[in-house]
Design an enzyme around this catalytic site. Structure first.
Site, PDB file in Angstrom:
ATOM      1  CE  LYS A  15      -2.152  -1.036   3.883  1.00 10.66           C
ATOM      2  NZ  LYS A  15      -1.567  -2.344   4.268  1.00 10.66           N
ATOM      3  NE  ARG A  89      -4.060  -1.184  10.256  1.00  9.70           N
ATOM      4  CZ  ARG A  89      -2.983  -0.653   9.682  1.00  9.70           C
ATOM      5  NH1 ARG A  89      -3.003   0.580   9.250  1.00  9.70           N
ATOM      6  NH2 ARG A  89      -1.892  -1.359   9.534  1.00  9.70           N
ATOM      7  NE  ARG A 140       6.450  -0.448  10.108  1.00 10.85           N
ATOM      8  CZ  ARG A 140       5.273  -0.461   9.485  1.00 10.85           C
ATOM      9  NH1 ARG A 140       5.166   0.031   8.262  1.00 10.85           N
ATOM     10  NH2 ARG A 140       4.220  -0.980  10.063  1.00 10.85           N
ATOM     11  NE  ARG A 151       2.435  -4.717  11.192  1.00 11.95           N
ATOM     12  CZ  ARG A 151       3.415  -4.522  10.318  1.00 11.95           C
ATOM     13  NH1 ARG A 151       4.594  -5.119  10.480  1.00 11.95           N
ATOM     14  NH2 ARG A 151       3.243  -3.734   9.293  1.00 11.95           N
TER      15      ARG A 151
HETATM   16  P1  AMP Z   1       1.019   0.560   9.120  1.00 16.36           P
HETATM   17  O1  AMP Z   1       2.198   1.444   8.892  1.00 16.36           O
HETATM   18  O2  AMP Z   1      -0.188   0.980   8.332  1.00 16.36           O
HETATM   19  O3  AMP Z   1       1.330  -0.897   8.947  1.00 16.36           O
HETATM   20  O4  AMP Z   1       0.595   0.745  10.663  1.00 16.36           O
HETATM   21  C1  AMP Z   1       1.476   0.406  11.697  1.00 16.36           C
HETATM   22  C2  AMP Z   1       0.711   0.282  13.025  1.00 16.36           C
HETATM   23  O5  AMP Z   1       0.102   1.537  13.351  1.00 16.36           O
HETATM   24  C3  AMP Z   1      -0.440  -0.713  13.025  1.00 16.36           C
HETATM   25  O6  AMP Z   1      -0.010  -2.026  13.271  1.00 16.36           O
HETATM   26  C4  AMP Z   1      -1.314  -0.159  14.150  1.00 16.36           C
HETATM   27  O7  AMP Z   1      -0.774  -0.450  15.413  1.00 16.36           O
HETATM   28  C5  AMP Z   1      -1.178   1.338  13.933  1.00 16.36           C
HETATM   29  N1  AMP Z   1      -2.199   1.860  12.982  1.00 16.36           N
HETATM   30  C6  AMP Z   1      -1.969   2.404  11.754  1.00 16.36           C
HETATM   31  N2  AMP Z   1      -3.095   2.807  11.160  1.00 16.36           N
HETATM   32  C7  AMP Z   1      -4.099   2.486  12.037  1.00 16.36           C
HETATM   33  C8  AMP Z   1      -5.511   2.632  12.002  1.00 16.36           C
HETATM   34  N3  AMP Z   1      -6.128   3.169  10.941  1.00 16.36           N
HETATM   35  N4  AMP Z   1      -6.210   2.203  13.092  1.00 16.36           N
HETATM   36  C9  AMP Z   1      -5.595   1.682  14.155  1.00 16.36           C
HETATM   37  N5  AMP Z   1      -4.275   1.498  14.253  1.00 16.36           N
HETATM   38  C10 AMP Z   1      -3.517   1.895  13.209  1.00 16.36           C
END
Ligand code: AMP
Length: 195
Positions: A15, A89, A140, A151
């Site tokens: 994404k 999400r 990360r 996740r």
């Molecule tokens: P990502 O970079 O999108 O993989 O997000 C990393 C982490 O941030 C996720 O595993 C969640 O802990 C948190 N996170 C990101 N976006 C959301 C969202 N829309 N709702 C809840 N938690 C989020």
């Protein structure tokens, strides 16, 4: 014309990579709640400290926090349209996004699911961590096979229901996320051009 789109798919689906390409090719604005939360985490604010622990465990932070973050960014507007990356999400976030856009006299033009093979995802995550390490960039904390499993579980439990939600609204498009990066970008472009 400006288009607002959501990129949906599990962690590691590509994404962020595809969003970045749309920013470069179409002048769209990428809104990644993951990036915003990581920025909050490193800023050391009260909110940052609260979310850090949740993120590092691979769980979702509260709807209130992410909806608040998105609301702040939306008010700035985007002449080229917004790409929602990693948001919404949950169903509550999806409803909130619909309301926020409606209030601005805007709508979603497409919801694009990057369809990927779960088995390949953990490999991509490990590779992303290795590449960051090799480039001397921060890795990360949640890009480990252990946290990744949580996740992925959070994705299936809380986010995958959005596929049905948007399908029912008539706006869901599917793209083969296992294809080469350029081919994925071309498929997304096709969806955008007919939206
Ligand atoms: P990502 O970079 O999108 O993989 O997000 C990393 C982490 O941030 C996720 O595993 C969640 O802990 C948190 N996170 C990101 N976006 C959301 C969202 N829309 N709702 C809840 N938690 C989020």
């Amino acid at each position: 014309m400006a288009k607002n789109i959501i990129l949906l798919g599990p962690p590691g689906a590509g994404k962020g990579t595809q969003a970045q390409r749309l920013v470069e090719s179409r002048g769209m604005v990428q809104l990644s709640t993951g990036d915003m939360l990581r920025a909050a985490k490193t800023s050391g604010t009260e909110m940052g400290k609260r979310v850090a622990e949740i993120m590092d465990k691979g769980q979702l932070v509260t709807d209130e926090i992410v909806i608040g973050l998105i609301e702040e960014k939306l008010t700035a507007g985007a002449p080229g349209g917004f790409i929602f990356d990693g948001f919404p999400r949950t169903l509550k976030q999806a409803d909130a996004l619909g309301d926020l856009l409606a209030r601005m006299g805007q709508k979603l033009d497409a919801v694009i699911e990057l369809v990927v093979d779960d088995e390949a995802l953990v490999g991509r995550i490990v590779k992303r961590a290795e590449e960051s390490r090799a480039a001397g960039q921060p890795v990360r904390a949640d890009d480990t096979p252990e946290v990744f499993a949580d996740r992925l579980r959070a994705y299936y439990k809380q986010t995958a229901p959005l596929l049905g939600y948007y399908y029912a609204k008539g706006g869901l498009a599917q793209v083969d996320g296992m294809a080469a990066m350029d081919a994925v970008a071309a498929s997304i472009a096709k969806v955008l051009d007919r939206a």
